[in-house]
Design a protein around this motif. Structure first.
Motif, PDB file in Angstrom:
ATOM      1  N   PHE A 145       0.815  -1.223   0.000  1.00 29.04           N
ATOM      2  CA  PHE A 145       0.000   0.000   0.000  1.00 29.04           C
ATOM      3  C   PHE A 145       0.847   1.271   0.000  1.00 29.04           C
ATOM      4  CE2 PHE A 145      -2.707  -3.229   2.097  1.00 29.04           C
ATOM      5  CZ  PHE A 145      -3.751  -3.234   1.184  1.00 29.04           C
ATOM      6  N   SER A 146       2.106   1.155  -0.427  1.00 26.94           N
ATOM      7  CA  SER A 146       2.974   2.336  -0.438  1.00 26.94           C
ATOM      8  C   SER A 146       2.436   3.419  -1.371  1.00 26.94           C
ATOM      9  CB  SER A 146       4.394   1.947  -0.847  1.00 26.94           C
ATOM     10  OG  SER A 146       4.395   1.348  -2.139  1.00 26.94           O
ATOM     11  N   GLY A 147       1.691   3.023  -2.398  1.00 28.48           N
ATOM     12  CA  GLY A 147       1.109   4.015  -3.300  1.00 28.48           C
ATOM     13  C   GLY A 147       0.104   4.918  -2.612  1.00 28.48           C
ATOM     14  N   LEU A 148      -0.610   4.384  -1.611  1.00 29.70           N
ATOM     15  CA  LEU A 148      -1.618   5.179  -0.906  1.00 29.70           C
ATOM     16  C   LEU A 148      -0.987   6.228  -0.002  1.00 29.70           C
ATOM     17  CD1 LEU A 148      -4.069   2.293   0.053  1.00 29.70           C
ATOM     18  CD2 LEU A 148      -4.416   4.020  -1.696  1.00 29.70           C
ATOM     19  N   THR A 149       0.267   6.030   0.367  1.00 28.44           N
ATOM     20  CA  THR A 149       0.938   6.999   1.228  1.00 28.44           C
ATOM     21  C   THR A 149       1.911   7.881   0.457  1.00 28.44           C
ATOM     22  OG1 THR A 149       2.671   5.397   1.772  1.00 28.44           O
ATOM     23  CG2 THR A 149       0.760   5.470   3.219  1.00 28.44           C
ATOM     24  N   SER A 150       2.023   7.678  -0.844  1.00 22.50           N
ATOM     25  CA  SER A 150       2.970   8.457  -1.640  1.00 22.50           C
ATOM     26  C   SER A 150       2.373   9.812  -2.000  1.00 22.50           C
ATOM     27  CB  SER A 150       3.340   7.701  -2.916  1.00 22.50           C
ATOM     28  OG  SER A 150       2.248   7.709  -3.817  1.00 22.50           O
ATOM     29  N   SER A 151       3.256  10.733  -2.326  1.00 22.46           N
ATOM     30  CA  SER A 151       2.810  12.058  -2.730  1.00 22.46           C
ATOM     31  C   SER A 151       2.067  12.015  -4.062  1.00 22.46           C
ATOM     32  CB  SER A 151       4.006  13.003  -2.822  1.00 22.46           C
ATOM     33  OG  SER A 151       4.949  12.534  -3.761  1.00 22.46           O
ATOM     34  N   ALA A 152       2.400  11.029  -4.921  1.00 22.65           N
ATOM     35  CA  ALA A 152       1.731  10.925  -6.224  1.00 22.65           C
ATOM     36  C   ALA A 152       0.229  10.707  -6.058  1.00 22.65           C
ATOM     37  CB  ALA A 152       2.346   9.791  -7.037  1.00 22.65           C
ATOM     38  N   PHE A 153      -0.157   9.867  -5.091  1.00 23.40           N
ATOM     39  CA  PHE A 153      -1.571   9.597  -4.839  1.00 23.40           C
ATOM     40  C   PHE A 153      -2.306  10.890  -4.508  1.00 23.40           C
ATOM     41  CE2 PHE A 153      -5.065   8.708  -1.956  1.00 23.40           C
ATOM     42  CZ  PHE A 153      -5.720   7.634  -2.542  1.00 23.40           C
ATOM     43  N   TRP A 154      -1.728  11.669  -3.605  1.00 23.06           N
ATOM     44  CA  TRP A 154      -2.406  12.888  -3.158  1.00 23.06           C
ATOM     45  C   TRP A 154      -2.324  14.000  -4.197  1.00 23.06           C
ATOM     46  CZ3 TRP A 154      -5.657  12.023   0.452  1.00 23.06           C
ATOM     47  CH2 TRP A 154      -5.429  10.976   1.333  1.00 23.06           C
ATOM     48  N   LEU A 155      -1.316  13.932  -5.035  1.00 23.76           N
ATOM     49  CA  LEU A 155      -1.225  14.917  -6.116  1.00 23.76           C
ATOM     50  C   LEU A 155      -2.343  14.713  -7.132  1.00 23.76           C
ATOM     51  CD1 LEU A 155       0.438  17.247  -7.241  1.00 23.76           C
ATOM     52  CD2 LEU A 155       1.878  15.585  -8.401  1.00 23.76           C
ATOM     53  N   ILE A 156      -2.597  13.469  -7.478  1.00 24.15           N
ATOM     54  CA  ILE A 156      -3.669  13.176  -8.432  1.00 24.15           C
ATOM     55  C   ILE A 156      -5.026  13.476  -7.815  1.00 24.15           C
ATOM     56  CG2 ILE A 156      -4.761  11.319  -9.758  1.00 24.15           C
ATOM     57  CD1 ILE A 156      -1.927  10.045  -9.893  1.00 24.15           C
ATOM     58  N   PHE A 157      -5.202  13.107  -6.549  1.00 24.14           N
ATOM     59  CA  PHE A 157      -6.463  13.406  -5.863  1.00 24.14           C
ATOM     60  C   PHE A 157      -6.738  14.907  -5.828  1.00 24.14           C
ATOM     61  CE2 PHE A 157      -8.402  14.801  -1.855  1.00 24.14           C
ATOM     62  CZ  PHE A 157      -9.651  14.214  -1.958  1.00 24.14           C
ATOM     63  N   SER A 158      -5.719  15.674  -5.439  1.00 27.38           N
ATOM     64  CA  SER A 158      -5.923  17.127  -5.350  1.00 27.38           C
ATOM     65  C   SER A 158      -6.161  17.734  -6.726  1.00 27.38           C
ATOM     66  CB  SER A 158      -4.724  17.786  -4.673  1.00 27.38           C
ATOM     67  OG  SER A 158      -3.526  17.496  -5.370  1.00 27.38           O
ATOM     68  N   GLY A 159      -5.527  17.159  -7.763  1.00 31.56           N
ATOM     69  CA  GLY A 159      -5.766  17.644  -9.112  1.00 31.56           C
ATOM     70  C   GLY A 159      -7.209  17.471  -9.543  1.00 31.56           C
ATOM     71  N   LEU A 160      -7.823  16.368  -9.137  1.00 31.61           N
ATOM     72  CA  LEU A 160      -9.240  16.159  -9.448  1.00 31.61           C
ATOM     73  C   LEU A 160     -10.111  17.205  -8.752  1.00 31.61           C
ATOM     74  CD1 LEU A 160      -9.455  12.261  -9.170  1.00 31.61           C
ATOM     75  CD2 LEU A 160      -9.481  13.621 -11.256  1.00 31.61           C
ATOM     76  N   VAL A 161      -9.799  17.484  -7.484  1.00 30.41           N
ATOM     77  CA  VAL A 161     -10.575  18.477  -6.730  1.00 30.41           C
ATOM     78  C   VAL A 161     -10.448  19.855  -7.377  1.00 30.41           C
ATOM     79  CG1 VAL A 161     -10.815  19.658  -4.512  1.00 30.41           C
ATOM     80  CG2 VAL A 161     -10.377  17.195  -4.561  1.00 30.41           C
ATOM     81  N   ILE A 162      -9.221  20.239  -7.736  1.00 28.69           N
ATOM     82  CA  ILE A 162      -9.012  21.551  -8.348  1.00 28.69           C
ATOM     83  C   ILE A 162      -9.747  21.646  -9.680  1.00 28.69           C
ATOM     84  CG2 ILE A 162      -7.260  23.085  -9.332  1.00 28.69           C
ATOM     85  CD1 ILE A 162      -5.303  21.955  -7.237  1.00 28.69           C
ATOM     86  N   GLY A 163      -9.717  20.564 -10.469  1.00 31.40           N
ATOM     87  CA  GLY A 163     -10.421  20.568 -11.748  1.00 31.40           C
ATOM     88  C   GLY A 163     -11.910  20.797 -11.592  1.00 31.40           C
ATOM     89  N   VAL A 164     -12.516  20.135 -10.602  1.00 32.55           N
ATOM     90  CA  VAL A 164     -13.949  20.328 -10.352  1.00 32.55           C
ATOM     91  C   VAL A 164     -14.222  21.760  -9.894  1.00 32.55           C
ATOM     92  CG1 VAL A 164     -15.889  19.610  -8.902  1.00 32.55           C
ATOM     93  CG2 VAL A 164     -14.340  17.897  -9.837  1.00 32.55           C
ATOM     94  N   ALA A 165     -13.339  22.301  -9.067  1.00 31.16           N
ATOM     95  CA  ALA A 165     -13.539  23.676  -8.576  1.00 31.16           C
ATOM     96  C   ALA A 165     -13.481  24.685  -9.714  1.00 31.16           C
ATOM     97  CB  ALA A 165     -12.486  24.009  -7.514  1.00 31.16           C
ATOM     98  N   VAL A 166     -12.535  24.519 -10.629  1.00 34.30           N
ATOM     99  CA  VAL A 166     -12.416  25.445 -11.759  1.00 34.30           C
ATOM    100  C   VAL A 166     -13.657  25.375 -12.639  1.00 34.30           C
ATOM    101  CG1 VAL A 166     -11.084  25.941 -13.850  1.00 34.30           C
ATOM    102  CG2 VAL A 166      -9.896  25.419 -11.724  1.00 34.30           C
ATOM    103  N   ARG A 167     -14.174  24.169 -12.813  1.00 37.38           N
ATOM    104  CA  ARG A 167     -15.371  24.010 -13.648  1.00 37.38           C
ATOM    105  C   ARG A 167     -16.619  24.532 -12.938  1.00 37.38           C
ATOM    106  NH1 ARG A 167     -14.783  19.092 -14.383  1.00 37.38           N
ATOM    107  NH2 ARG A 167     -16.341  18.217 -13.008  1.00 37.38           N
TER     108      ARG A 167
END
Length: 468
Positions: free
Chosen positions: A87-109
């Motif tokens: 489960f190292s992917g769940l604690t990596s910065s890449a996981f949270w970077l992609i998650f936050s990118g989705l949130v920002i995309g929805v906010a812009v739209r």
């Protein structure tokens, strides 16, 4: 006739079946007393799971997130690695970077900032179709610096590009409208492999390095190494290809678009917030804050109910499949390292690639070609999952520095030959909608020019800056 074709097995199912047989065969080798390349029983079990997982991702027989969850489950049931590895992917910065990118995309739209950008962009792309085509390409590239998730960017800019085409007088579905949308989509995707937080393979590569406690590239060092040739010059190549395919006829606009409405207070605040985040992303070499946590700060602010950027319970509307897909890829890479599969696979790949110690430019080209070839079977995100765990082995075998090995990976996975290798492009084809034939033609032409022209130039650039 229709009934017969309905009973005919689909090609992805056939390929998945062959890969399943291959994975079981690999697992059985040590039990039969066969140890090719010193393959151990633990490594063989890991190899079987890796082949099956990558096969399902490559064929799309199951949704990517389901395959990732299946990987987590089987890895834990078989005890191949402890939870902190699986489960190292769940604690990596890449996981949270992609998650936050989705949130920002929805906010812009949701805030209407995207539509506002389309209105302003329509008045600034010039009075000709050729100017609009290049303008959309540059707009896509700029968005790659502003938003860290390619999937989120494409979801955001597709309606912006569609609205832009109609602002300029081109009917949806026509060749010129398609050209504008394709220019923006390809401009925000292909060059973004050279911008660290802007695409999944980049983040997966960094996540695997981070999970292995290796030296993680900074935003600025990654940009200097890869962007001048594979980002900036590739954008110039894309402009030439797009103009040759769609802009041969000089077309005047139907009239100057109407002046867009002024930005609302919420839109101005969100634009300022994104501008501040961009400043932090580009100066991470000074403050050493990961792009993921900068992006997460913006996402958390957007999620605050009274911020005015998102409606209440906005998390319920997010598509979480991309983040679990990335977590599965990173966990797969960590498993390869933990099970000792990396050293064995390195020997196999070294023999196949014909790498020769001391031949820096030749080894760089072979490594780039190897990464491009792997992408046919694993999609782009699978390339770092296979190659990044082998970085130290490949560096020792070729004499190339770690930075050169990583740069060769970037050259490889940034060369998209066919759209199926890139889930964001497939999503653009489905929801754009963009004609698959047009996207494939652009990818093939650009890939050929990249391999023949940009790869040698990238090797020369890396030599100039002392990487190889």
């Amino acid at each position: 006739m229709h009934a017969v074709s309905a009973r005919r097995p689909r090609l992805p199912a056939i390929i998945a079946g062959l890969l399943l047989i291959a994975s079981l065969s690999v697992r059985a080798l040590p039990e039969l007393g066969l140890h090719p390349g010193g393959l151990t029983a633990e490594a063989a079990t890991a190899a079987a799971l890796v082949v099956a997982t990558l096969g399902l991702w490559a064929t799309g027989l199951l949704p990517e997130a389901v395959t990732a969850l299946g990987f987590f489950t089987i890895a834990m049931l078989t005890g191949l690695a402890p939870p902190e590895v699986v489960f190292s992917g769940l604690t990596s910065s890449a996981f949270w970077l992609i998650f936050s990118g989705l949130v920002i995309g929805v906010a812009v739209r949701q805030s209407g900032l995207g539509a506002c950008i389309a209105g302003h962009l329509a008045r600034r792309v010039g009075g000709t179709y050729r100017g609009a085509l290049v303008g959309c390409l540059i707009f896509g590239l700029v968005m790659a610096f502003l938003m860290p998730s390619a999937m989120g960017r494409i979801v955001l800019i597709l309606p912006v590009l569609a609205a832009l085409g109609e602002h300029l007088g081109f009917t949806a579905g026509t060749r010129r409208h398609t050209g504008l949308m394709l220019a923006g989509v390809i401009g925000t995707f292909l060059p973004s492999f050279t911008i660290l937080p802007a695409n999944v393979p980049n983040n997966v590569m960094v996540g695997i390095i981070e999970a292995a406690s290796g030296p993680v590239p900074t935003f600025s060092s990654y940009l200097v190494t890869n962007f001048p040739v594979l980002g900036l010059l590739k954008t110039v190549v894309l402009a030439g290809v797009l103009l040759a395919l769609y802009g041969r006829d000089r077309v005047a606009m139907a009239g100057r678009p109407a002046t867009p409405a002024p930005m609302t207070h919420a839109q101005r605040r969100l634009a300022g917030l994104l501008g501040l985040a961009l400043c932090f992303w580009m100066t991470d070499a000074l403050h050493h804050i990961s792009p993921a946590w900068i992006s997460m700060t913006v996402a958390v602010i957007c999620l605050i109910p009274r911020s005015g950027f998102l409606p209440p319970r906005a998390l319920q509307t997010l598509n979480m499949e991309p983040v679990f897909y990335a977590a599965g890829i990173i966990g797969l890479g960590a498993l390869i390292v933990h099970a000792g599969l990396g050293g064995w696979l390195a020997g196999v790949l070294l023999d196949a690639a014909g790498l020769v110690p001391g031949e820096a430019i030749g080894n760089f080209a072979r490594m780039s070609g190897l990464a491009t070839a792997i992408a046919f079977a694993t999609t782009l995100s699978g390339v770092p999952a296979v190659l990044t765990p082998l970085t130290s082995d490949l560096s020792a075998a070729t004499g190339l520095s770690t930075a050169a090995i990583l740069a060769a990976q970037v050259a490889g996975f940034s060369t998209v030959v066919l759209p199926y290798q890139a889930p964001p492009l497939m999503m653009a084809i489905l929801i754009g909608p963009l004609p698959a034939r047009d996207v494939a033609r652009l990818c093939l032409i650009t890939a050929a020019i990249t391999i023949l022209v940009l790869w040698p130039l990238q090797a020369l650039w890396l030599r100039l800056i002392g990487v190889i």
